[in-house]
Design a protein around this motif. Structure first.
Motif, PDB file in Angstrom:
ATOM      1  N   CYS A   1       0.029   2.957   6.448  1.00 13.85           N
ATOM      2  CA  CYS A   1      -0.646   2.612   7.694  1.00 13.85           C
ATOM      3  C   CYS A   1       0.027   3.274   8.892  1.00 13.85           C
ATOM      4  O   CYS A   1       1.245   3.482   8.910  1.00 13.85           O
ATOM      5  CB  CYS A   1      -0.666   1.104   7.889  1.00 13.85           C
TER       6      CYS A   1
ATOM      7  N   SER B   1      -6.835   4.525  10.213  1.00 11.35           N
ATOM      8  CA  SER B   1      -5.424   4.180  10.501  1.00 11.35           C
ATOM      9  C   SER B   1      -4.547   4.191   9.251  1.00 11.35           C
ATOM     10  O   SER B   1      -3.683   3.328   9.070  1.00 11.35           O
ATOM     11  CB  SER B   1      -5.348   2.802  11.188  1.00 11.35           C
TER      12      SER B   1
ATOM     13  N   TRP C   1      -2.018  -2.495  16.618  1.00  8.47           N
ATOM     14  CA  TRP C   1      -1.101  -2.494  15.476  1.00  8.47           C
ATOM     15  C   TRP C   1       0.183  -3.253  15.786  1.00  8.47           C
ATOM     16  O   TRP C   1       0.787  -3.835  14.891  1.00  8.47           O
ATOM     17  CB  TRP C   1      -0.829  -1.067  15.009  1.00  8.47           C
TER      18      TRP C   1
ATOM     19  N   GLY D   1      -0.049   3.393  13.394  1.00 10.65           N
ATOM     20  CA  GLY D   1      -0.516   2.805  14.639  1.00 10.65           C
ATOM     21  C   GLY D   1      -0.845   3.849  15.687  1.00 10.65           C
ATOM     22  O   GLY D   1      -1.054   3.519  16.859  1.00 10.65           O
TER      23      GLY D   1
END
Length: 251
Positions: A174, A242, A183, A176
């Motif tokens: 993941c 993302s 996030w 941000g």
């Protein structure tokens, strides 16, 4: 929580409450989970078609069909898969991870990804992988749960070190980068639930592949890696995804 994002039913009230809070601040988290799952399926098919017949999936989580061995053995029934997780709850559902083809083999071991020696000791004890043959190491949606204080890059290097040349790393992580505020709220929500999260940018994710030969198109957002019609949600923005992904070969 991941199971909840995927629409599964193997989750608890505390999971659902925390997941709903994440969805409140970032509704696209359900898309992130589904895109990650679709990427895993594509990456495993790719690796099996490259001749890989052995897989280690670290950070397996709650089984969600089709699982990694289902995908690999659909391409090559003789594939062997070892699942690794440190959550005792996963063991309760491990039977779903052991229903492979007669030609192949599947196994589940309990070990902590942050202790590579422990992982390898558990894997070797099962004695289903040939140490002389290439292996695909899958670290899908795992390393963002390993903070810098836990030396994530050293962990990945240590997991890769015993693998013979011609092995592969498949990783999703993941980021941000496309909505930092959302996030940060997600990180805070996980922290309140007792789980540390550290999202990373593309350059940081790329470091996990140092010393390896990246497969085209390199480290990209999950929906951009060998996309296939019908393999995930429709037209997506960077923010909705993302999630960086990549596959690389050990020379």
């Amino acid at each position: 929580m991941y199971d909840y994002y995927l629409g599964g039913k193997t989750n608890y009230v505390v999971d659902r409450e925390a997941a709903q809070e994440v969805i409140r601040v970032f509704p696209a988290i359900e898309t992130v989970a589904k895109v990650n799952r679709a990427y895993m399926h594509r990456a495993v098919r790719y690796l099996a078609r490259q001749g890989i017949r052995q897989f280690i999936d670290v950070g397996t989580g709650i089984p969600t069909s089709p699982n990694l061995h289902d995908v690999a053995q659909e391409v090559a029934p003789d594939c062997r898969v070892v699942y690794v997780d440190n959550d005792p709850i996963v063991l309760v559902y491990a039977d779903e991870l052991l229903d492979g083809t007669p030609e192949g083999r599947t196994a589940y071991v309990q070990a902590n990804a942050t202790e590579p020696d422990e992982v390898w000791a558990a894997v070797r004890e099962r004695n289903i992988l040939d140490p002389e043959l290439p292996v695909a190491l899958s670290l899908h949606a795992l390393m963002h749960f390993v903070t810098d204080s836990q030396e994530p890059y050293e962990i990945v290097r240590s997991l890769l070190e015993p693998l013979p040349p011609g092995s592969y790393l498949s990783l999703s992580h993941c980021t941000g980068e496309f909505d930092p505020e959302a996030w940060q709220a997600i990180i805070d929500t996980y922290a309140e639930a007792g789980t540390s999260v550290q999202v990373r940018g593309r350059t940081e994710v790329r470091r996990f592949f140092d010393g390896l030969e990246l497969v085209d198109p390199g480290v990209v957002l999950a929906h951009q890696w060998h996309p296939q019609p019908g393999s995930g949600p429709g037209v997506l923005s960077e923010r909705q995804v993302s999630l960086y992904t990549g596959v690389a070969r050990k020379p």
